[in-house]
Design a protein around this motif. Sequence first.
Motif, PDB file in Angstrom:
ATOM      1  N   LYS A 276       0.830  -1.204   0.000  1.00  0.00           N
ATOM      2  CA  LYS A 276       0.000   0.000   0.000  1.00  0.00           C
ATOM      3  C   LYS A 276       0.865   1.254   0.000  1.00  0.00           C
ATOM      4  O   LYS A 276       1.790   1.393   0.795  1.00  0.00           O
ATOM      5  CB  LYS A 276      -0.917  -0.006   1.219  1.00  0.00           C
ATOM      6  N   GLU A 277       0.565   2.166  -0.869  1.00  0.00           N
ATOM      7  CA  GLU A 277       1.337   3.398  -0.985  1.00  0.00           C
ATOM      8  C   GLU A 277       1.138   4.275   0.243  1.00  0.00           C
ATOM      9  O   GLU A 277       0.030   4.395   0.780  1.00  0.00           O
ATOM     10  CB  GLU A 277       0.922   4.160  -2.247  1.00  0.00           C
ATOM     11  N   ASN A 278       2.215   4.876   0.709  1.00  0.00           N
ATOM     12  CA  ASN A 278       2.187   5.787   1.863  1.00  0.00           C
ATOM     13  C   ASN A 278       1.659   5.113   3.134  1.00  0.00           C
ATOM     14  O   ASN A 278       1.018   5.755   3.970  1.00  0.00           O
ATOM     15  CB  ASN A 278       1.347   7.031   1.556  1.00  0.00           C
ATOM     16  N   CYS A 279       1.916   3.832   3.242  1.00  0.00           N
ATOM     17  CA  CYS A 279       1.539   3.075   4.445  1.00  0.00           C
ATOM     18  C   CYS A 279       2.816   2.672   5.165  1.00  0.00           C
ATOM     19  O   CYS A 279       3.635   1.928   4.624  1.00  0.00           O
ATOM     20  CB  CYS A 279       0.724   1.839   4.067  1.00  0.00           C
ATOM     21  N   ALA A 280       3.013   3.179   6.370  1.00  0.00           N
ATOM     22  CA  ALA A 280       4.219   2.863   7.147  1.00  0.00           C
ATOM     23  C   ALA A 280       4.018   1.531   7.873  1.00  0.00           C
ATOM     24  O   ALA A 280       3.134   1.413   8.730  1.00  0.00           O
ATOM     25  CB  ALA A 280       4.504   3.969   8.148  1.00  0.00           C
ATOM     26  N   VAL A 281       4.832   0.544   7.522  1.00  0.00           N
ATOM     27  CA  VAL A 281       4.722  -0.792   8.107  1.00  0.00           C
ATOM     28  C   VAL A 281       5.977  -1.091   8.923  1.00  0.00           C
ATOM     29  O   VAL A 281       7.096  -1.050   8.406  1.00  0.00           O
ATOM     30  CB  VAL A 281       4.547  -1.871   7.018  1.00  0.00           C
ATOM     31  N   SER A 282       5.775  -1.395  10.185  1.00  0.00           N
ATOM     32  CA  SER A 282       6.871  -1.840  11.052  1.00  0.00           C
ATOM     33  C   SER A 282       6.817  -3.356  11.169  1.00  0.00           C
ATOM     34  O   SER A 282       5.754  -3.923  11.453  1.00  0.00           O
ATOM     35  CB  SER A 282       6.762  -1.212  12.445  1.00  0.00           C
ATOM     36  N   SER A 283       7.943  -4.014  10.943  1.00  0.00           N
ATOM     37  CA  SER A 283       8.037  -5.471  11.050  1.00  0.00           C
ATOM     38  C   SER A 283       8.860  -5.820  12.284  1.00  0.00           C
ATOM     39  O   SER A 283      10.021  -5.420  12.395  1.00  0.00           O
ATOM     40  CB  SER A 283       8.686  -6.070   9.800  1.00  0.00           C
ATOM     41  N   ILE A 284       8.263  -6.538  13.213  1.00  0.00           N
ATOM     42  CA  ILE A 284       8.957  -6.966  14.425  1.00  0.00           C
ATOM     43  C   ILE A 284       9.470  -8.387  14.221  1.00  0.00           C
ATOM     44  O   ILE A 284       8.690  -9.296  13.904  1.00  0.00           O
ATOM     45  CB  ILE A 284       8.020  -6.901  15.649  1.00  0.00           C
ATOM     46  N   LEU A 285      10.765  -8.570  14.376  1.00  0.00           N
ATOM     47  CA  LEU A 285      11.379  -9.883  14.190  1.00  0.00           C
ATOM     48  C   LEU A 285      11.364 -10.638  15.515  1.00  0.00           C
ATOM     49  O   LEU A 285      12.006 -10.227  16.483  1.00  0.00           O
ATOM     50  CB  LEU A 285      12.814  -9.742  13.689  1.00  0.00           C
ATOM     51  N   GLY A 286      10.665 -11.749  15.559  1.00  0.00           N
ATOM     52  CA  GLY A 286      10.662 -12.576  16.765  1.00  0.00           C
ATOM     53  C   GLY A 286      11.977 -13.302  16.927  1.00  0.00           C
ATOM     54  O   GLY A 286      12.619 -13.681  15.949  1.00  0.00           O
ATOM     55  N   TRP A 287      12.384 -13.512  18.182  1.00  0.00           N
ATOM     56  CA  TRP A 287      13.641 -14.238  18.423  1.00  0.00           C
ATOM     57  C   TRP A 287      13.489 -15.716  18.090  1.00  0.00           C
ATOM     58  O   TRP A 287      14.461 -16.392  17.804  1.00  0.00           O
ATOM     59  CB  TRP A 287      14.081 -14.022  19.866  1.00  0.00           C
ATOM     60  N   GLY A 288      12.257 -16.212  18.089  1.00  0.00           N
ATOM     61  CA  GLY A 288      12.046 -17.621  17.779  1.00  0.00           C
ATOM     62  C   GLY A 288      12.261 -17.968  16.329  1.00  0.00           C
ATOM     63  O   GLY A 288      12.761 -19.042  16.016  1.00  0.00           O
ATOM     64  N   SER A 319      12.493  -2.514  10.331  1.00  0.00           N
ATOM     65  CA  SER A 319      12.573  -3.909  10.747  1.00  0.00           C
ATOM     66  C   SER A 319      13.194  -3.931  12.128  1.00  0.00           C
ATOM     67  O   SER A 319      14.334  -3.500  12.313  1.00  0.00           O
ATOM     68  CB  SER A 319      13.421  -4.709   9.748  1.00  0.00           C
ATOM     69  N   TYR A 320      12.455  -4.424  13.102  1.00  0.00           N
ATOM     70  CA  TYR A 320      12.879  -4.368  14.501  1.00  0.00           C
ATOM     71  C   TYR A 320      13.517  -5.691  14.918  1.00  0.00           C
ATOM     72  O   TYR A 320      12.848  -6.623  15.350  1.00  0.00           O
ATOM     73  CB  TYR A 320      11.687  -4.045  15.402  1.00  0.00           C
ATOM     74  N   GLY A 321      14.838  -5.748  14.762  1.00  0.00           N
ATOM     75  CA  GLY A 321      15.582  -6.936  15.170  1.00  0.00           C
ATOM     76  C   GLY A 321      16.382  -6.740  16.436  1.00  0.00           C
ATOM     77  O   GLY A 321      16.978  -7.672  16.955  1.00  0.00           O
ATOM     78  N   GLY A 322      16.412  -5.501  16.945  1.00  0.00           N
ATOM     79  CA  GLY A 322      17.136  -5.206  18.177  1.00  0.00           C
ATOM     80  C   GLY A 322      18.347  -4.326  17.938  1.00  0.00           C
ATOM     81  O   GLY A 322      18.700  -4.016  16.789  1.00  0.00           O
ATOM     82  N   VAL A 323      18.970  -3.924  19.029  1.00  0.00           N
ATOM     83  CA  VAL A 323      20.231  -3.192  19.013  1.00  0.00           C
ATOM     84  C   VAL A 323      21.168  -3.861  19.997  1.00  0.00           C
ATOM     85  O   VAL A 323      20.750  -4.682  20.812  1.00  0.00           O
ATOM     86  CB  VAL A 323      20.036  -1.694  19.373  1.00  0.00           C
ATOM     87  N   SER A 324      22.426  -3.507  19.952  1.00  0.00           N
ATOM     88  CA  SER A 324      23.394  -4.082  20.872  1.00  0.00           C
ATOM     89  C   SER A 324      23.237  -3.469  22.259  1.00  0.00           C
ATOM     90  O   SER A 324      23.151  -2.248  22.406  1.00  0.00           O
ATOM     91  CB  SER A 324      24.822  -3.843  20.371  1.00  0.00           C
ATOM     92  N   THR A 325      23.210  -4.314  23.289  1.00  0.00           N
ATOM     93  CA  THR A 325      23.117  -3.809  24.663  1.00  0.00           C
ATOM     94  C   THR A 325      24.362  -3.037  25.055  1.00  0.00           C
ATOM     95  O   THR A 325      24.336  -2.245  25.987  1.00  0.00           O
ATOM     96  CB  THR A 325      22.926  -4.961  25.662  1.00  0.00           C
ATOM     97  N   GLY A 326      25.467  -3.251  24.346  1.00  0.00           N
ATOM     98  CA  GLY A 326      26.713  -2.590  24.705  1.00  0.00           C
ATOM     99  C   GLY A 326      27.082  -1.405  23.840  1.00  0.00           C
ATOM    100  O   GLY A 326      28.155  -0.826  24.007  1.00  0.00           O
ATOM    101  N   ARG A 327      26.205  -1.001  22.921  1.00  0.00           N
ATOM    102  CA  ARG A 327      26.617   0.029  21.976  1.00  0.00           C
ATOM    103  C   ARG A 327      26.746   1.410  22.614  1.00  0.00           C
ATOM    104  O   ARG A 327      27.347   2.299  22.028  1.00  0.00           O
ATOM    105  CB  ARG A 327      25.665   0.086  20.786  1.00  0.00           C
TER     106      ARG A 327
END
Length: 641
Positions: A276-288, A319-327
């Motif tokens: 869809k045009e102009n539709c902001a989609v966030s994808s959450i990546l599960g750890w599983g 795409s939400y895969g995380g960030v480094s805890t130590g960054r």
Amino acid sequence: MEHFSACTLDCPDVCSTIVEIDEQGNTSIKGNPAHPVTQGYTCKKGKHALARINAPDRITTPLMRDGATFAPVSWEKALNAIANKISTLRSTPERMLHVRGFGFHGVLADTSRYLFGQLEASSTHGALCDNAIIESCILDFGELDQNSYTELLNADCIVNWGRDVLRSSIHTAALLKDAQNNGCQLISISPVSPEEGMRIHVSNTHIQIRPGTDRFLAAAIIRRLSEAGIPNTILNRTSNGSEFLAFIKKLDEKKLLDACGIRSEELNTLVEIYGKENCAVSSILGWGLQRYTYGGENVRYINALSMLSGNIGKKGAGSYGGVSTGRNFDSTWRSGSKTARKLLTPKLADEILDAGDIEFLWCDGTNAVNQTPEANKMAKAFNTIDMVVVVDAFMNDTAKRADIILPCALIYEREDILGSYFHNYIQHSAKVITPRGEARADYDIIKDLANRLSIPFPERDEILTTALNTKPITNLTKNPLEKIRRQGFLPTDWPTVAFKDMQFKHPDGKYRFPDPVLHDELKASVDFPLSLLSLINKDFEHSQIPADKQQEQLKAYVYPATLTQSNIEPDAQAYIVSPIGKIQVQVVADTSVHPEAVIVRRGGWMMFNRCPNTIIEAHVTDIGWNAAYYSQRVRLEPIEQ
């Protein structure tokens, strides 16, 4: 009196907390209402901290093996014995092995890595948890990064690819609920519906996918989008977009849908959303979804979908895969460390046995025997080592195999600073309670041992000050250590939108798609037709479960028709059988579970016959050398009454 502190559990929320101690010495814990993420509340896992601190079976004095039992000894005797053993191995450091886990997080939690790095001891590589996501995102984007969690509130649609937020991150769950209340559409994709299992609904739509096959669904969506045409503004920001799309267009949609068990109508829904045009989609990546043999490929195809649909580098998307805890921390205080060799964590039992020359093992921050695949073999591997030292507070499956047990201080009994792999705040976990008995903070244990080995060791404040001397923090305060100790947490100045304008961290600044290949999932066999998914526990973190909470039999959740096919009645006794063993369970009929899956909750101890890792083989992911727990194939067998 109230004290600011923070939870150090292996959890994305990393709650800022307030520990209150009244005049009678009674202690309580609550979430810090001033923290933008914590917002005044914590989960059950965090609330169990006080019970863990005060548990009657907690180990509070050093113990040394005396035949089949343990006897209390002084710290002097325990550390002298350890120092003497290490001294005999200084010229052969490869014979020493350091195993460190993430049972708790923090800068000072890494002091054991510093010491054994100075000794040049053997260490581990790979991971049990999230390396496949981390390394896959680095391959795609050039670094591990994501939009700020606040950008989820700007999304038009959030597609949750398998993250059980209700059990793993209650603040993410609340955020999704807020987004939904703002008009955002929520879709979840996973083999099991956690909302149904917990009688809480946070998704508008749930799509039940065959275990481990997310990449086929992502590829099918990409194929449809490519037919409509991918804008050059996107393709020009990729280094291999044309080759990747040429491969995608040759794929057969029906075969892709058959592979993941998804209906055409469900695919249409996802194509409409991502296209869809102009539709902001966030994808959450599960750890599983990355704990399969081709878990890295799962991650990379979902990232590719986010990129090709124009949902990278803009608000409300990503795409939400995380960030480094130590960054947010400067780790130069640990510079100069070396390692003689590295053993692969998911196959650690075989690695130890194949090496055949490990004489000393130091294990901290993990119940390693319990948490690694092929747990029975891991126990045997530990038994081949001349001296095993375990730093822990409870007689768990790993501590039982130790020669020396060193009692560690727990959360709120030790100081540390730590980051999150979900948000960008850093927290100060203050010491507000005196450690029970003779328990010591890990930093103090390591420093005392280093002194006995004549290894120079940095002071506590020196480490913390160095760690906080980083660019995201220095512009906020001239004395960050003093400030974080005073107020409990500090913000950082990372951009709210990652990879803005599709500028990536590869040398050419462009995005990288995976190689043009799509691997078939491991086929089920007649003997082992089901996928065993050892999923997250809602009440306790990993194996930090009190013994009195493990007296009930392990339950297995199975789709009703699957039970019928196995000639097993609901609530009956049964075996889950794999090629390397079996475990007895009580089966529970659950319509939220995929018909080809068996669900158990992880963390139970071997001594209580609740550890699924006793029957899980040491599979390794395609990327990141991660444990592929969920690629385990099993069958159900009835037990005759």
